[in-house]
Design a protein around this motif. Structure first.
Motif, PDB file in Angstrom:
ATOM      1  N   MET A 110     -11.896  -1.883   1.326  1.00 29.64           N
ATOM      2  CA  MET A 110     -11.497  -2.049   0.094  1.00 29.64           C
ATOM      3  C   MET A 110     -12.653  -1.791  -0.525  1.00 29.64           C
ATOM      4  O   MET A 110     -13.659  -2.528  -0.824  1.00 29.64           O
ATOM      5  N   LEU A 142       0.935  -1.186  -0.167  1.00 25.19           N
ATOM      6  CA  LEU A 142       0.011   0.019   0.093  1.00 25.19           C
ATOM      7  C   LEU A 142       0.948   1.161  -0.024  1.00 25.19           C
ATOM      8  O   LEU A 142       1.860   1.167   0.643  1.00 25.19           O
ATOM      9  N   VAL A 145      -7.606   1.670  -1.300  1.00 28.10           N
ATOM     10  CA  VAL A 145      -7.961   1.414   0.179  1.00 28.10           C
ATOM     11  C   VAL A 145      -8.200   2.710   0.769  1.00 28.10           C
ATOM     12  O   VAL A 145      -7.627   3.500   0.740  1.00 28.10           O
TER      13      VAL A 145
END
Length: 529
Positions: free
Chosen positions: A515, A447, A501
């Motif tokens: 999500m 991420l 996200v």
């Protein structure tokens, strides 16, 4: 670059640090400085902050009278003034367009050679104008002998104005005569950058035209006053206010007059730090406008340098950070005889740094000081970034029904490592890898923060990107295998990006995440356990 295995997307690896503590003592700093020949005869002052929090300062007094507290002492910042000039143009965007020709604002310029010379080309050093114009012409330097380097006697008469700071100030008509002289016309417009001081003189004239006031007052009204830079000016300071040359020293302490837009400001380290913090915190320009301003406008032969408007962008790769990669330093250097300055922004870490020097070797001093201070400062911030990310985001997130789960880890790679993400009972990484033509065995993802500084305090948007771990020649010609800027938003479902996200933040800590392509209802939120 050695050991760089990952291909992270453009932007920050992790959010900048907050509430960073003071920089620990730089190892052997004083001893290192004393090893330089300039140390005993050069006054220096350094100040740095991270996110608006003061983290470091250092001052060395070279024994001159009247310098007192160096952090509040005026030192000429020379060409760092160009940042102020361009900022004033950006703050005048309702009157001055980036693509407007300079002829729109400076009547009297020859139409044909200047018709395509834009405001942006002048600010970005691609106007094709030379460096100085009349200033510094050897034919007018007192005592210069052309015969010493085999030059012929002067055959082209110059007006004798603006040849050096403190010389006779050229009139408006004389300045225009210079710009219209065939010897000084722009060439190779919009090709490679060529450092030009007189380009910024034209920008100053444009500002005077649209604001109907002198350039110095424009800067006072648009920048000095709003930021509270009470100890910055264009006037030569008194001995009690600034560092001035002693008898026999040929420093450029005289007013710069027509060259004020290029290099005329006197400022203190405290004022300059306030200025850089104002840029970093978007006090005068919005975050989007600031990011646009920081974009490079030209390439250079060096892989580690770019040119902006008027930024000199360094991308060093020898800084001690956990994830080896180029770190972008947006700098502007200034230097004239006797004075030098560096202004530095490092947005990825919210760092502001200013370095001032006065002395015969001031320019050499700030060049040496930049890496000596910037490298440990960035390393200090990088360590805290990772520690804060671990405290704020790392952990396991599970939905109430247990059908969705994800674990996030701060490791020795970029961003946050994603471990075992399961959505509605399905391990999603192998399928996502197959969709993108990647090997499904051992598929992994990370991420990365998206829109840093633009999110609300309660929600943060991040991007999940599959790893394409590559080393050495496997990256391909010109690192074609690392085109990460082209991998984002690869697929959507019902309008929602699969790579989006969103963290839910409570009291400075991530309490849950969504999500978004897999649902945004309350039951779909994964809560941190």
């Amino acid at each position: 670059m050695e050991n760089q295995k990952y291909c992270p997307p453009p932007g920050f690896s992790l959010p900048p640090p907050t509430n960073l503590g003071p920089l620990p003592q730089i190892s052997d700093f004083e001893a290192t400085l004393r090893s330089y020949l300039w140390f005993n005869k050069t006054t220096v002052a350094i100040k740095a902050s991270v996110g608006g929090n003061f983290v470091y300062q250092y001052a060395h007094h070279a024994g001159r009278e009247g310098t007192g507290n160096l952090y509040d002492t005026k030192i000429r910042i020379a060409s760092v003034t160009k940042v102020f000039t361009v900022l004033a143009v950006l703050l005048s965007r309702d009157q001055i367009g980036w693509e407007d020709p300079i002829t729109k604002f400076v009547p009297g310029l020859k139409a044909k050679p200047y018709a395509e010379v834009t405001i942006g080309a002048l600010a970005g050093q691609t106007s094709g104008l030379g460096r100085f114009g009349y200033v510094g012409d050897l034919a007018l330097i007192p005592g210069f002998s052309p015969a010493q380097i085999g030059l012929p006697n002067v055959t082209h008469k110059l007006p004798g104005c603006d040849v050096y700071p403190g010389g006779r100030v050229g009139s408006r008509s004389e300045v225009l005569d210079m710009f219209n002289d065939a010897a000084y016309l722009p060439t190779s417009l919009n090709s490679g950058p060529l450092y030009s001081n007189i380009a910024f003189n034209l920008l100053g004239m444009a500002l005077e035209h649209v604001h109907s006031k002198c350039f110095e007052q424009v800067i006072q009204d648009l920048i000095f006053d709003p930021i509270g830079m009470k100890n910055s000016s264009f006037a030569t300071p008194t001995k009690a206010e600034g560092i001035l040359p002693q008898p026999g020293e040929r420093w450029f302490a005289a007013p710069f007059a027509n060259f004020n837009p290029s290099g005329g400001i006197w400022s203190t380290p405290n004022d300059m730090l306030s200025f850089l913090e104002a840029l970093q915190s978007h006090k005068l320009l919005s975050a989007a406008q600031t990011r646009k301003w920081l974009q490079p406008s030209s390439l250079l032969p060096s892989l580690y340098q770019l040119v902006g408007a008027p930024w000199e962008i360094f991308r060093p790769t020898d800084i001690d950070v956990t994830v080896p990669r180029p770190i972008d330093l947006y700098t502007k250097a200034g230097g004239v005889a006797g004075y030098s300055c560096y202004a530095v922004l490092v947005p990825e870490y919210n760092i502001t740094l200013t370095i001032h020097a006065a002395g015969d070797e001031a320019t050499r001093a700030v060049q040496d000081l930049l890496p000596l201070v910037a490298k440990p400062l960035i390393a200090h911030a990088d360590g805290e970034v990772r520690a804060q990310a671990g405290r704020k985001y790392a952990g396991t997130y599970i939905s109430r029904n247990g059908e969705k789960r994800m674990t996030l880890v701060v490791d020795d790679g970029p961003g946050l490592r994603v471990e075992s993400p399961v959505m509605n009972g399905v391990a999603i990484l192998p399928t996502l890898a197959r969709m993108q033509g990647l090997d499904t065995e051992g598929a992994s993802a990370r991420l990365y923060p998206a829109n840093v500084g633009s999110e609300s305090s309660e929600k943060e948007s991040w991007t999940m990107m599959l790893d394409r771990v590559k080393e050495g020649p496997a990256r391909g010609f010109a690192e074609q295998e690392c085109g990460s800027w082209n991998w984002g938003d690869a697929a959507r479902y019902a309008g929602h990006p699969l790579d989006r996200v969103v963290f839910h933040v409570r009291e400075g800590r991530a309490s849950g995440l969504e999500m978004v392509a897999w649902g945004t209802a309350s039951d779909d939120i994964l809560h941190k356990v």
